[in-house]
Scaffold this active site. Structure first.
Site, short mmCIF file in Angstrom:
data_model
loop_
_atom_site.label_atom_id
_atom_site.label_comp_id
_atom_site.label_asym_id
_atom_site.label_seq_id
_atom_site.Cartn_x
_atom_site.Cartn_y
_atom_site.Cartn_z
N LEU A 83 0.80 -1.22 0.00
CA LEU A 83 0.00 0.00 0.00
C LEU A 83 0.83 1.28 0.00
CD1 LEU A 83 -2.85 -1.15 2.41
CD2 LEU A 83 -2.74 -1.30 -0.09
N HIS A 85 2.90 4.31 -1.72
CA HIS A 85 2.83 5.06 -2.96
C HIS A 85 4.19 5.07 -3.66
CE1 HIS A 85 -0.53 6.67 -0.61
NE2 HIS A 85 -1.09 6.94 -1.78
N GLU A 122 10.34 3.97 3.13
CA GLU A 122 11.52 3.93 2.25
C GLU A 122 12.80 3.85 3.07
OE1 GLU A 122 8.14 5.02 -0.18
OE2 GLU A 122 8.76 5.66 1.81
N ASP A 136 24.35 -11.35 3.32
CA ASP A 136 24.60 -12.18 2.14
C ASP A 136 26.06 -12.10 1.70
OD1 ASP A 136 23.89 -13.84 -0.17
OD2 ASP A 136 24.18 -12.00 -1.32
#
Length: 165
Positions: A83, A85, A122, A136
C-alpha cells in the site's frame, strides 16, 4: 469486546467501508519537504568484523554492495510494500559504520522528498535490505550473524509533524 466508531474499518486509512485494503488517496494533500531516518544493525563475531574491515570477504566489497542495495531498495519500496505510494525520491543517504562494541555494523538511512506523503517506509526498507545484503555478502565468513534494531529514528514534514525516537 466493543469497538468505537474510531475503530471501524471506514475510519482506518488503509481500509475502505467494507474493510478491504486500499491505497490512500493523497492527491488533496499539500506537497511538503519530508525526511525520514531509520536504523538497523548487523551483529557478528569480532573476527568477522575484522575480516570485512580488512577487505577479506570472499564475495568482495561487502559495505559498498550493501550501501548500493539499500539505496536501490528505498527507490523500490512501493513495489515491495503493497500500500505504499510510488514516490519521486530526491535523496537517499546510507551510512554503514563499524561498531566494535556490538561487534558489527550500524546502518542508517536518510530519505528525503518533497511530496504529499512521507518516506518512513523507504528509510526502513533501505536499512533492512542493506542489512540483508551485508549478511549475504559476509555469510561465507559467518552464518550466525544477527540482524536487528530496525526502527524509525526520526521523521519530519507532513500533517503529523515531527517524530523522534
Amino acid at each position: 469486546m466493543t469497538h468505537s466508531d474510531a475503530d471501524s474499518p471506514a475510519s482506518l486509512s488503509h481500509l475502505d467501508a467494507q474493510g478491504q485494503a486500499h491505497m490512500v488517496d493523497v492527491s488533496a494533500k499539500d506537497q511538503t519537504v519530508r525526511e525520514a531516518i531509520a536504523t538497523a544493525h548487523v551483529k557478528m563475531q569480532p573476527q568477522t568484523l575484522a575480516q570485512i574491515e580488512a577487505g577479506n570477504a570472499p564475495k568482495g566489497d561487502v559495505l559498498g554492495t550493501a550501501r548500493i542495495a539499500g539505496i536501490m531498495a528505498a527507490k523500490q519500496t512501493s513495489n515491495l510494500i503493497p500500500l505504499c505510494h510510488p514516490l519521486p525520491i530526491q535523496k537517499v543517504e546510507l551510512e554503514i559504520t563499524p561498531d566494535p562494541a556490538l561487534p558489527g555494523y550500524q546502518i542508517q538511512a536518510t530519505v528525503k522528498i518533497k511530496a504529499e506523503t512521507g518516506v518512513e517506509m523507504e528509510a526502513l526498507t533501505a536499512v533492512s535490505v542493506a542489512a540483508l545484503t551485508l549478511y549475504d555478502m559476509a555469510k561465507a565468513l559467518e552464518k550466525s550473524m544477527e540482524i536487528g534494531g530496525i526502527r524509525l529514528l526520526k521523521k519530519t514534514g507532513g500533517k503529523s509533524g515531527e517524530y523522534w525516537a
